[in-house]
Scaffold this motif. Structure first.
Motif, PDB file in Angstrom:
ATOM      1  N   PHE A  89      18.644  -0.982  10.704  1.00 54.47           N
ATOM      2  CA  PHE A  89      18.107   0.301  10.314  1.00 54.47           C
ATOM      3  C   PHE A  89      16.879   0.517  11.167  1.00 54.47           C
ATOM      4  O   PHE A  89      15.824  -0.435  10.695  1.00 54.47           O
ATOM      5  N   GLU A 122       7.973  17.009  14.669  1.00 54.56           N
ATOM      6  CA  GLU A 122       8.955  16.582  13.811  1.00 54.56           C
ATOM      7  C   GLU A 122       8.683  17.623  12.556  1.00 54.56           C
ATOM      8  O   GLU A 122       7.708  17.887  11.854  1.00 54.56           O
ATOM      9  N   ASP A 179      -6.116   5.841  -0.170  1.00 53.93           N
ATOM     10  CA  ASP A 179      -5.858   6.834   0.988  1.00 53.93           C
ATOM     11  C   ASP A 179      -5.973   5.721   2.286  1.00 53.93           C
ATOM     12  O   ASP A 179      -5.895   4.353   2.558  1.00 53.93           O
ATOM     13  N   VAL A 208       0.516   7.526  13.041  1.00 53.01           N
ATOM     14  CA  VAL A 208      -0.503   6.818  12.227  1.00 53.01           C
ATOM     15  C   VAL A 208       0.380   5.299  12.698  1.00 53.01           C
ATOM     16  O   VAL A 208      -0.281   4.137  12.811  1.00 53.01           O
ATOM     17  N   LYS A 261       0.799  -1.192   0.057  1.00 47.77           N
ATOM     18  CA  LYS A 261       0.053   0.060  -0.026  1.00 47.77           C
ATOM     19  C   LYS A 261       0.961   1.208  -0.104  1.00 47.77           C
ATOM     20  O   LYS A 261       1.393   1.608   1.014  1.00 47.77           O
ATOM     21  N   SER A 299       4.531   8.079   9.841  1.00 45.60           N
ATOM     22  CA  SER A 299       4.411   8.889  11.189  1.00 45.60           C
ATOM     23  C   SER A 299       4.102   8.002  12.518  1.00 45.60           C
ATOM     24  O   SER A 299       3.440   6.977  12.321  1.00 45.60           O
ATOM     25  N   PRO A 300       4.843   8.613  13.300  1.00 45.40           N
ATOM     26  CA  PRO A 300       4.324   7.997  14.789  1.00 45.40           C
ATOM     27  C   PRO A 300       2.926   7.897  14.975  1.00 45.40           C
ATOM     28  O   PRO A 300       2.360   6.919  15.673  1.00 45.40           O
ATOM     29  N   GLU A 354      -6.808   1.211   6.360  1.00 42.16           N
ATOM     30  CA  GLU A 354      -7.215   0.456   7.522  1.00 42.16           C
ATOM     31  C   GLU A 354      -8.030  -0.781   7.362  1.00 42.16           C
ATOM     32  O   GLU A 354      -7.854  -1.542   8.045  1.00 42.16           O
ATOM     33  N   CYS A 390      13.188  11.222   6.950  1.00 44.81           N
ATOM     34  CA  CYS A 390      12.817  10.903   8.302  1.00 44.81           C
ATOM     35  C   CYS A 390      14.146  10.877   9.046  1.00 44.81           C
ATOM     36  O   CYS A 390      14.114  11.035  10.286  1.00 44.81           O
TER      37      CYS A 390
HETATM   38  P1  NAD Z   1       1.827   8.972   7.248  1.00 41.71           P
HETATM   39  O1  NAD Z   1       2.106   8.138   8.525  1.00 41.71           O
HETATM   40  O2  NAD Z   1       0.880   9.850   7.174  1.00 41.71           O
HETATM   41  O3  NAD Z   1       1.258   7.740   6.253  1.00 41.71           O
HETATM   42  C1  NAD Z   1       2.351   6.693   5.904  1.00 41.71           C
HETATM   43  C2  NAD Z   1       1.476   5.439   5.164  1.00 41.71           C
HETATM   44  O4  NAD Z   1       0.305   5.200   6.148  1.00 41.71           O
HETATM   45  C3  NAD Z   1       0.581   6.081   3.966  1.00 41.71           C
HETATM   46  O5  NAD Z   1       0.676   4.923   2.884  1.00 41.71           O
HETATM   47  C4  NAD Z   1      -0.754   6.413   4.594  1.00 41.71           C
HETATM   48  O6  NAD Z   1      -1.761   6.187   3.485  1.00 41.71           O
HETATM   49  C5  NAD Z   1      -0.922   5.346   5.483  1.00 41.71           C
HETATM   50  N1  NAD Z   1      -2.188   5.902   6.316  1.00 41.71           N
HETATM   51  C6  NAD Z   1      -2.625   6.844   6.928  1.00 41.71           C
HETATM   52  N2  NAD Z   1      -3.597   6.775   7.892  1.00 41.71           N
HETATM   53  C7  NAD Z   1      -3.614   5.554   8.088  1.00 41.71           C
HETATM   54  C8  NAD Z   1      -4.483   4.539   8.871  1.00 41.71           C
HETATM   55  N3  NAD Z   1      -5.415   5.143   9.504  1.00 41.71           N
HETATM   56  N4  NAD Z   1      -4.096   3.256   9.260  1.00 41.71           N
HETATM   57  C9  NAD Z   1      -3.077   2.550   8.306  1.00 41.71           C
HETATM   58  N5  NAD Z   1      -2.480   3.413   7.254  1.00 41.71           N
HETATM   59  C10 NAD Z   1      -2.305   4.609   7.272  1.00 41.71           C
HETATM   60  O7  NAD Z   1       3.381   9.378   6.884  1.00 41.71           O
HETATM   61  P2  NAD Z   1       3.822  10.007   5.598  1.00 41.71           P
HETATM   62  O8  NAD Z   1       3.278  11.569   5.904  1.00 41.71           O
HETATM   63  O9  NAD Z   1       3.486   9.387   4.443  1.00 41.71           O
HETATM   64  O10 NAD Z   1       5.308  10.375   5.825  1.00 41.71           O
HETATM   65  C11 NAD Z   1       6.147  10.972   6.861  1.00 41.71           C
HETATM   66  C12 NAD Z   1       6.350  10.128   7.993  1.00 41.71           C
HETATM   67  O11 NAD Z   1       7.110   9.006   7.967  1.00 41.71           O
HETATM   68  C13 NAD Z   1       7.379  11.159   9.050  1.00 41.71           C
HETATM   69  O12 NAD Z   1       7.029  11.023  10.310  1.00 41.71           O
HETATM   70  C14 NAD Z   1       8.656  10.441   8.782  1.00 41.71           C
HETATM   71  O13 NAD Z   1       9.730  10.596   9.525  1.00 41.71           O
HETATM   72  C15 NAD Z   1       8.467   8.894   8.684  1.00 41.71           C
HETATM   73  N6  NAD Z   1       9.228   7.976   7.783  1.00 41.71           N
HETATM   74  C16 NAD Z   1      10.050   7.223   8.636  1.00 41.71           C
HETATM   75  C17 NAD Z   1      10.967   6.525   7.911  1.00 41.71           C
HETATM   76  C18 NAD Z   1      11.574   5.447   8.639  1.00 41.71           C
HETATM   77  O14 NAD Z   1      12.539   4.498   7.811  1.00 41.71           O
HETATM   78  N7  NAD Z   1      11.920   5.306   9.730  1.00 41.71           N
HETATM   79  C19 NAD Z   1      11.114   6.799   6.455  1.00 41.71           C
HETATM   80  C20 NAD Z   1      10.452   7.839   5.833  1.00 41.71           C
HETATM   81  C21 NAD Z   1       9.365   8.439   6.570  1.00 41.71           C
END
Ligand code: NAD
Length: 470
Positions: A413, A345, A173, A196, A142, A193-194, A178, A248
């Protein structure tokens, strides 16, 4: 493929069935699948570049360096290591289990879900997907809805290479996500993100599905009084403004020793100029990409405005254009401690700089916040380096550089607590997508001597054995 819940359920059922077949898959069979992907991926460069440009102006060189190179490195490492990873690992018997032989088998988990973010879509979707395949799983993918062109290219590639019972991609989306996370999956690998991440973990808990959560947070950079300032400034400006700060592991905020702060700040400005040119001309520089969409532009611009309203001064940048989701590389000084930019962040091209007198202040500041994904320290003083490494916690740490840890094939990682759970890459990724099954075979063990009836002789032997073995 239409993403109705019904379609998802049908594919899930087909993958569950195929996953049982994949338990028997050999090294050669898995390698052949990976090579099928490699062929199609390697001839898709132009499509990959065009989609990244269309989504947020990401330049070809950055797609090469931060996406294609990362996927190819991961794949090359998988190909050269898979045979070794798949081999059952023999373990020595202990005195307690004398007379037995044991091994650890790496069995596929089954049906795995990979949910990926928008900031490095190819890298963070294909990387875990390939590791999951290498470990013998089926995969449901996804990708993020925020980078639709890049998601569409990934769908094309996946659909060309795989049957849906092997790997299936579902765009859409959070509602699609979900539904996917509500299924009784065998593993979820989530990058995002933390906030989600917590929702995903709660959904996984319903079926006790295991999770790898690759999350984010505020990664500090410390520059002490002994640091090579030129190198620290050059690396930090590259790490911060690559992908427009939407990384990130980008440095989120800086702590600089007060004795070198003025010199360091001047070097930061010089380096922005040498990386991207004059501030006024950066908007026209194709190497400097954009914030992904209007919502994120408003969010980052809000952090900038809030900091300035509370008294922050601009060391560099601060130019914005909402029509293009553009914010120039911005470095801020005198940021009030209650500014939002120091709480959330940043994930954009803003860098607050703070000074410090004593390293203990910095350590206390970092430890008062959730554990970061990365921590960077620039220093020539090993006592300072050791102190920071010993007295703080972060997913990973880098000394005198930043971001490179992601590309090291032999390092795990991942974050810690709020910045993540579990590890990715290479051996660690393979293990994340495998169940380490303990297998013990009895040969001539003597445990039957301790079975009931517990006669005085047996009781004495139990006591003596405990005494002898512990
Ligand atoms: P996000 O959490 O908004 O979305 C990530 C994914 O989750 C998307 O595919 C989204 O459609 C899905 N999603 C959204 N709502 C959901 C729900 N209720 N249930 C299940 N899935 C859901 O994050 P983003 O804005 O795409 O990315 C940015 C964040 O990701 C930042 O916090 C960044 O630090 C983090 N990040 C971490 C790494 C890592 O390797 N640790 C790498 C890249 C980004």
């Amino acid at each position: 493929m239409p993403n109705s819940n019904e379609t998802i359920n049908t594919v899930f059922a087909a993958q569950q069935k195929h996953a049982l077949e994949l338990r028997k898959s050999t090294y050669k069979q898995r390698l052949a699948v990976l090579k099928r992907f490699e062929t199609v991926f390697n001839r898709s460069n132009n499509k990959l570049y065009a989609a990244a440009k269309a989504d947020y102006g990401k330049t070809e060189a950055e797609v090469d360096l931060t996406e294609i190179f990362a996927v190819r490195t991961e794949l090359a490492h998988i190909k050269s290591s898979l045979k070794r990873w798949m081999r059952p690992k023999k373990v020595m018997p202990s005195l307690t289990t004398f007379g037995t032989s044991s091994k650890i088998m790496y069995e596929p988990k089954g049906v795995c879900l990979v949910v990926s973010p928008w900031n490095y879509p190819y890298n963070l979707t294909f990387g875990p997907m390939l590791t999951a395949i290498a470990a013998g799983n089926t995969v449901m993918v996804k990708p993020s809805e925020l980078t639709p062109n890049m998601s569409a290219v990934m769908r094309e590639i996946i659909e060309e290479v795989f049957e849906t019972h092997e790997v299936a991609v579902f765009e859409g989306d959070y509602k699609v996500s979900e539904h996917l996370t509500s299924l009784p999956l065998d593993h979820i690998f989530f990058t995002g993100s933390p906030a989600v991440g917590k929702i995903v973990m709660a959904a996984a808990a319903k079926h006790l599905t295991s999770v790898t959560l690759e999350l984010g947070g505020k990664s500090p950079t410390i520059v002490d009084e002994t640091a090579d300032l030129k190198k620290a400034a050059r690396n930090t400006m590259w790490g911060k403004f690559t992908n427009n700060g939407q990384t990130c592991i980008a440095p989120d905020y800086l702590f600089v020793h007060e004795s070198v702060k003025d010199k360091f700040v001047a070097l930061l400005k010089e380096n922005i100029q040498s990386l991207y040119g004059d501030n006024e001309k950066i908007k026209a520089n194709p190497d400097y990409c954009r914030i992904v969409n209007e919502r994120h532009f408003e969010r980052v611009n809000g952090l900038l405005n809030n900091a300035v309203e509370k008294g922050a001064s601009l060391i560099n940048g601060g130019l914005t254009d909402s029509d293009q989701n553009f914010i120039s590389p911005t470095v801020l000084d005198n940021v009030a401690s209650d500014s939002k930019i120091l709480e959330e962040e940043i994930f954009g091209p803003l860098l607050p700089v703070m000074s410090y007198k004593n390293l203990d202040e910095v350590i206390a500041y970092i430890n008062a916040k959730p554990k970061p994904l990365a921590l960077y320290i620039y220093s020539k003083n090993n006592i300072n380096i050791d102190k920071v490494l010993t007295e703080t916690s972060s997913g990973d740490a880098v000394i005198n550089h930043n971001m490179l840890q992601f590309l090291h094939p032999n390092l795990p990682f991942g974050g810690v607590n709020n910045s993540g759970i579990g590890k990715a890459h290479a051996d660690y990724g393979f293990i994340a997508f495998s169940h380490e099954r303990s297998v013990l075979r009895d040969k001539f063990s003597t445990t039957h001597m301790f079975y009931p009836p517990y006669t005085p002789k047996v009781k004495k032997m139990i006591k003596q054995t405990i005494k002898f073995l512990t």
